[in-house]
Write an enzyme that holds these catalytic residues in place. Sequence first.
Site, mmCIF file in Angstrom:
data_model
loop_
_atom_site.group_PDB
_atom_site.id
_atom_site.type_symbol
_atom_site.label_atom_id
_atom_site.label_comp_id
_atom_site.label_asym_id
_atom_site.label_seq_id
_atom_site.Cartn_x
_atom_site.Cartn_y
_atom_site.Cartn_z
ATOM 1 C CG MET A 32 -1.932 -1.176 1.150
ATOM 2 S SD MET A 32 -3.491 -0.852 1.968
ATOM 3 C CE MET A 32 -2.950 -0.533 3.633
ATOM 4 C CB ALA A 34 3.709 4.859 3.369
ATOM 5 C CG LEU A 35 7.269 1.495 -0.723
ATOM 6 C CD1 LEU A 35 8.100 1.211 -1.994
ATOM 7 C CD2 LEU A 35 6.360 0.310 -0.420
ATOM 8 N N GLY A 38 10.695 -2.781 5.947
ATOM 9 C CA GLY A 38 9.988 -4.066 5.837
ATOM 10 C C GLY A 38 9.676 -4.373 4.383
ATOM 11 C CG HIS A 39 6.868 -1.947 2.251
ATOM 12 N ND1 HIS A 39 6.674 -0.784 2.970
ATOM 13 C CD2 HIS A 39 5.669 -2.574 2.226
ATOM 14 C CE1 HIS A 39 5.409 -0.703 3.347
ATOM 15 N NE2 HIS A 39 4.772 -1.784 2.929
ATOM 16 N N GLY A 150 4.972 -10.340 3.590
ATOM 17 C CA GLY A 150 5.670 -10.259 4.876
ATOM 18 C C GLY A 150 5.014 -11.134 5.939
ATOM 19 C CB SER A 188 3.793 -0.509 10.650
ATOM 20 O OG SER A 188 2.499 -0.127 10.223
ATOM 21 C CB SER A 189 2.700 2.439 6.095
ATOM 22 O OG SER A 189 3.409 1.630 5.195
ATOM 23 N NE ARG A 190 -3.383 1.557 9.259
ATOM 24 C CZ ARG A 190 -3.735 0.546 8.443
ATOM 25 N NH1 ARG A 190 -3.030 -0.569 8.435
ATOM 26 N NH2 ARG A 190 -4.770 0.654 7.633
HETATM 27 P P1 AMP Z 1 1.418 -3.003 3.472
HETATM 28 O O1 AMP Z 1 1.968 -1.957 2.567
HETATM 29 O O2 AMP Z 1 1.450 -2.625 4.918
HETATM 30 O O3 AMP Z 1 0.084 -3.525 3.005
HETATM 31 O O4 AMP Z 1 2.398 -4.239 3.381
HETATM 32 C C1 AMP Z 1 2.784 -4.777 2.145
HETATM 33 C C2 AMP Z 1 3.605 -6.009 2.378
HETATM 34 O O5 AMP Z 1 4.736 -5.697 3.174
HETATM 35 C C3 AMP Z 1 2.829 -7.107 3.125
HETATM 36 O O6 AMP Z 1 3.184 -8.372 2.574
HETATM 37 C C4 AMP Z 1 3.331 -6.953 4.526
HETATM 38 O O7 AMP Z 1 3.275 -8.151 5.288
HETATM 39 C C5 AMP Z 1 4.785 -6.560 4.292
HETATM 40 N N1 AMP Z 1 5.323 -5.861 5.461
HETATM 41 C C6 AMP Z 1 4.818 -4.748 6.061
HETATM 42 N N2 AMP Z 1 5.556 -4.436 7.148
HETATM 43 C C7 AMP Z 1 6.524 -5.375 7.254
HETATM 44 C C8 AMP Z 1 7.601 -5.616 8.168
HETATM 45 N N3 AMP Z 1 7.829 -4.820 9.212
HETATM 46 N N4 AMP Z 1 8.409 -6.680 7.948
HETATM 47 C C9 AMP Z 1 8.198 -7.513 6.897
HETATM 48 N N5 AMP Z 1 7.210 -7.339 5.993
HETATM 49 C C10 AMP Z 1 6.387 -6.288 6.170
#
Ligand code: AMP
Length: 286
Positions: A32, A34-35, A38-39, A150, A188-190
């Site tokens: 989503m 806001a990389l 983790g991304h 992730g 986390s983006s949040r």
């Molecule tokens: P999001 O943008 O939050 O929807 O996450 C996109 C992908 O990145 C999903 O597969 C998440 O599980 C992964 N992800 C988000 N945060 C982390 C993190 N801290 N470590 C590993 N993967 C992550």
Amino acid sequence: MSAGLLRTVAEVRAAVAKARSEGRTIGCVPTMGALHDGHGSLIDRAVEAGHFTVVTVFVNPLQFRPGEDLDRYPRTLDDDLAMCAGEGVRSVFAPSAAEMYPGGKPGVTVDPGPMGQVFEGTFRPGFFGGVLTVVLKLFNLIRPDVAVFGEKDAQQLTLVRRMVRDVDLDIAVESVPTVRDADGLATSSRNGYLSVADRATALALPRALDAGRARSGEGAAKVLAAAQQVLRAEPALAVDYVAVVDPGTFTPVPAGQAGPAVIVAAATAGGTRLIDNVPVVLGADP
Ligand code: AMP
């Protein structure tokens, strides 16, 4: 070099077709935006394996309920493009909602089944239906050989694997361990929503999971009790759930069951809802 920004379905299909014609395998990393780091580790996995990697950046309205943070979710596309370029990604697919859902809300969506109704599904009704629908659409548009997710979002990962199996998608789903900041909070983006005080409160979440994991080799009840004890000591953290679950089914591990499990938890700190989990290996004690 900046990563190529693809806005339309036609553009992403053309980019993938060209890569295929050059003999490349295709990797996909759905996000989503806001990389963060983790991304980055998901992207690294796909790029280092040699795939032509498409990172998708789409804040999917279908997975937000009214009153959730769809409107204020961070959108940082320029920074995302720069990060992707730095990781060697040539294609970032960032469609508009109208491009993804030209007819508005889709009439046919993916039903996540019983596993989509528990834990996150209880607290966010409709969430996993929205997630799986957009993931399936992205898979159909990109037709990746490999998709990387992730372990941070453990229930989502299990459901994506289940969907791939149940509807016979020819895609290898790979997972990457959770990336954490130095203080232990999962990136986390949040996290940007958290004040300094909220963040201090939120740290009880990874601390609790660590306390549970420190009881590896013992039974589910003892692991859970250790995590709960830490959470109880931080009353400012509003806990939605903490549980020890079977990673394949997301059902709570019954007493006496040994083997791999996951401690999952969700909680709100200062208005920001966070989820986290750690793997654990249980012993056979009750
Ligand atoms: P999001 O943008 O939050 O929807 O996450 C996109 C992908 O990145 C999903 O597969 C998440 O599980 C992964 N992800 C988000 N945060 C982390 C993190 N801290 N470590 C590993 N993967 C992550």
